[in-house]
Design a protein around this motif. Structure first.
Motif, PDB file in Angstrom:
ATOM      1  N   PRO A   1      -5.793  12.390  -2.845  1.00  0.00           N
ATOM      2  CA  PRO A   1      -6.051  13.778  -2.709  1.00  0.00           C
ATOM      3  C   PRO A   1      -6.669  14.121  -1.283  1.00  0.00           C
ATOM      4  CG  PRO A   1      -7.340  12.405  -4.050  1.00  0.00           C
ATOM      5  CD  PRO A   1      -6.134  11.694  -3.849  1.00  0.00           C
ATOM      6  N   THR A   2      -7.116  13.039  -0.718  1.00  0.00           N
ATOM      7  CA  THR A   2      -7.824  13.255   0.553  1.00  0.00           C
ATOM      8  C   THR A   2      -7.583  12.175   1.588  1.00  0.00           C
ATOM      9  OG1 THR A   2      -9.759  12.036  -0.040  1.00  0.00           O
ATOM     10  CG2 THR A   2      -9.987  14.410  -0.420  1.00  0.00           C
ATOM     11  N   GLU A   3      -7.675  12.350   2.815  1.00  0.00           N
ATOM     12  CA  GLU A   3      -7.567  11.576   3.958  1.00  0.00           C
ATOM     13  C   GLU A   3      -8.461  10.430   3.542  1.00  0.00           C
ATOM     14  OE1 GLU A   3      -8.086  10.482   8.753  1.00  0.00           O
ATOM     15  OE2 GLU A   3      -7.799  12.881   8.028  1.00  0.00           O
ATOM     16  N   ARG A   4      -9.562  10.515   3.063  1.00  0.00           N
ATOM     17  CA  ARG A   4     -10.674   9.475   2.774  1.00  0.00           C
ATOM     18  C   ARG A   4     -10.041   8.722   1.730  1.00  0.00           C
ATOM     19  NH1 ARG A   4     -15.079   7.656   0.173  1.00  0.00           N
ATOM     20  NH2 ARG A   4     -16.720   6.887   1.275  1.00  0.00           N
ATOM     21  N   GLU A   5      -9.399   9.091   0.782  1.00  0.00           N
ATOM     22  CA  GLU A   5      -9.011   8.453  -0.276  1.00  0.00           C
ATOM     23  C   GLU A   5      -7.653   7.444   0.293  1.00  0.00           C
ATOM     24  OE1 GLU A   5      -9.848   7.689  -3.439  1.00  0.00           O
ATOM     25  OE2 GLU A   5     -11.714   8.961  -2.827  1.00  0.00           O
ATOM     26  N   ALA A   6      -6.866   7.981   1.028  1.00  0.00           N
ATOM     27  CA  ALA A   6      -6.138   7.067   1.594  1.00  0.00           C
ATOM     28  C   ALA A   6      -6.542   5.872   2.470  1.00  0.00           C
ATOM     29  CB  ALA A   6      -5.047   8.094   2.426  1.00  0.00           C
ATOM     30  N   ARG A   7      -7.468   6.398   3.223  1.00  0.00           N
ATOM     31  CA  ARG A   7      -8.063   5.348   4.054  1.00  0.00           C
ATOM     32  C   ARG A   7      -8.671   4.295   2.989  1.00  0.00           C
ATOM     33  NH1 ARG A   7      -8.895   6.319   9.502  1.00  0.00           N
ATOM     34  NH2 ARG A   7      -8.142   8.294  10.079  1.00  0.00           N
ATOM     35  N   LEU A   8      -9.332   4.637   2.150  1.00  0.00           N
ATOM     36  CA  LEU A   8     -10.142   3.516   1.290  1.00  0.00           C
ATOM     37  C   LEU A   8      -8.877   2.792   0.632  1.00  0.00           C
ATOM     38  CD1 LEU A   8     -12.821   5.873  -0.283  1.00  0.00           C
ATOM     39  CD2 LEU A   8     -13.007   3.833   1.085  1.00  0.00           C
ATOM     40  N   ASP A   9      -7.820   3.239   0.128  1.00  0.00           N
ATOM     41  CA  ASP A   9      -6.921   2.468  -0.549  1.00  0.00           C
ATOM     42  C   ASP A   9      -6.122   1.545   0.254  1.00  0.00           C
ATOM     43  OD1 ASP A   9      -4.990   2.012  -2.663  1.00  0.00           O
ATOM     44  OD2 ASP A   9      -3.637   3.434  -1.944  1.00  0.00           O
ATOM     45  N   ALA A  10      -5.833   1.904   1.760  1.00  0.00           N
ATOM     46  CA  ALA A  10      -5.621   1.102   2.808  1.00  0.00           C
ATOM     47  C   ALA A  10      -6.506  -0.113   3.021  1.00  0.00           C
ATOM     48  CB  ALA A  10      -5.346   1.720   4.092  1.00  0.00           C
ATOM     49  N   PHE A  11      -7.858   0.264   3.020  1.00  0.00           N
ATOM     50  CA  PHE A  11      -8.696  -0.987   3.315  1.00  0.00           C
ATOM     51  C   PHE A  11      -8.762  -1.685   1.931  1.00  0.00           C
ATOM     52  CE2 PHE A  11     -10.156   1.571   6.950  1.00  0.00           C
ATOM     53  CZ  PHE A  11     -10.364   0.643   7.798  1.00  0.00           C
ATOM     54  N   ARG A  12      -8.697  -1.346   0.832  1.00  0.00           N
ATOM     55  CA  ARG A  12      -8.492  -2.070  -0.304  1.00  0.00           C
ATOM     56  C   ARG A  12      -7.451  -3.108  -0.384  1.00  0.00           C
ATOM     57  NH1 ARG A  12     -11.040   2.222  -3.178  1.00  0.00           N
ATOM     58  NH2 ARG A  12      -8.786   3.264  -3.518  1.00  0.00           N
TER      59      ARG A  12
ATOM     60  N   THR B   1       0.768  -1.393   0.066  1.00  0.00           N
ATOM     61  CA  THR B   1      -0.194  -0.006   0.136  1.00  0.00           C
ATOM     62  C   THR B   1       0.928   1.164   0.077  1.00  0.00           C
ATOM     63  OG1 THR B   1      -1.770  -1.274   1.475  1.00  0.00           O
ATOM     64  CG2 THR B   1      -2.070   1.253   1.091  1.00  0.00           C
ATOM     65  N   LEU B   2       1.892   1.198   0.621  1.00  0.00           N
ATOM     66  CA  LEU B   2       2.633   2.453   0.933  1.00  0.00           C
ATOM     67  C   LEU B   2       4.119   2.477   0.039  1.00  0.00           C
ATOM     68  CD1 LEU B   2       2.212   2.693   4.854  1.00  0.00           C
ATOM     69  CD2 LEU B   2       0.787   3.866   3.217  1.00  0.00           C
ATOM     70  N   GLN B   3       4.234   1.534  -0.620  1.00  0.00           N
ATOM     71  CA  GLN B   3       5.509   1.409  -1.366  1.00  0.00           C
ATOM     72  C   GLN B   3       5.825   2.647  -2.389  1.00  0.00           C
ATOM     73  OE1 GLN B   3       6.633  -2.059  -3.518  1.00  0.00           O
ATOM     74  NE2 GLN B   3       8.821  -2.007  -2.949  1.00  0.00           N
ATOM     75  N   GLY B   4       6.947   3.145  -2.523  1.00  0.00           N
ATOM     76  CA  GLY B   4       7.082   4.172  -3.464  1.00  0.00           C
ATOM     77  C   GLY B   4       6.348   5.660  -2.943  1.00  0.00           C
ATOM     78  N   PRO B   5       6.613   6.271  -3.914  1.00  0.00           N
ATOM     79  CA  PRO B   5       5.903   7.864  -3.671  1.00  0.00           C
ATOM     80  C   PRO B   5       4.464   7.752  -3.822  1.00  0.00           C
ATOM     81  CG  PRO B   5       7.223   7.768  -5.462  1.00  0.00           C
ATOM     82  CD  PRO B   5       7.679   6.546  -4.972  1.00  0.00           C
ATOM     83  N   LYS B   6       3.944   8.000  -2.802  1.00  0.00           N
ATOM     84  CA  LYS B   6       2.339   7.800  -2.916  1.00  0.00           C
ATOM     85  C   LYS B   6       1.624   9.063  -2.455  1.00  0.00           C
ATOM     86  CE  LYS B   6       0.581   3.632  -3.492  1.00  0.00           C
ATOM     87  NZ  LYS B   6      -0.761   3.172  -3.786  1.00  0.00           N
ATOM     88  N   THR B   7       0.715   9.684  -3.009  1.00  0.00           N
ATOM     89  CA  THR B   7      -0.075  10.588  -2.457  1.00  0.00           C
ATOM     90  C   THR B   7      -1.692  10.377  -2.799  1.00  0.00           C
ATOM     91  OG1 THR B   7       0.074  12.002  -4.624  1.00  0.00           O
ATOM     92  CG2 THR B   7       1.730  12.413  -2.985  1.00  0.00           C
TER      93      THR B   7
END
Length: 92
Positions: free
Chosen positions: A81-92, A73-79
């Motif tokens: 747009p919102t905290e919600r998008e980061a959380r959704l990506d983590a849960f996926r 989930t976190l490998q490489g440069p990641k950004t």
């Protein structure tokens, strides 16, 4: 339940919907062995498990999960747009 635990549970419900059928595996920390936490798990339909005291195997499993999560989930440069998008990506 500790304030942080309640906040984490609320965030999980917002992101995933129902927690029914989930498993919450924790160590023997006082916040996880309290009656309030057990009741919160029961009311959410979450099965609670705890690690064996002093078990390096349980810790190894948790560390392996954390390493896999970071790698996938976190490998490489990641950004995001919102905290919600980061959380959704983590849960996926």
């Amino acid at each position: 339940m500790a304030a942080g635990g309640a906040a984490a549970r609320a965030a999980a419900v917002r992101t995933c919907g129902s927690l029914a059928g989930s498993i919450m595996h924790t160590d023997h920390g006082v916040q996880y062995t309290s009656r309030a936490f057990a009741e919160a798990c029961r009311s959410a339909g979450v099965r609670q498990t705890v690690s064996t005291v002093g078990s390096s195997a349980d810790n190894a499993l948790a560390e392996s999960l954390n390493a896999t999560f970071k790698r996938e989930t976190l490998q490489g440069p990641k950004t995001w747009p919102t905290e919600r998008e980061a959380r959704l990506d983590a849960f996926r």
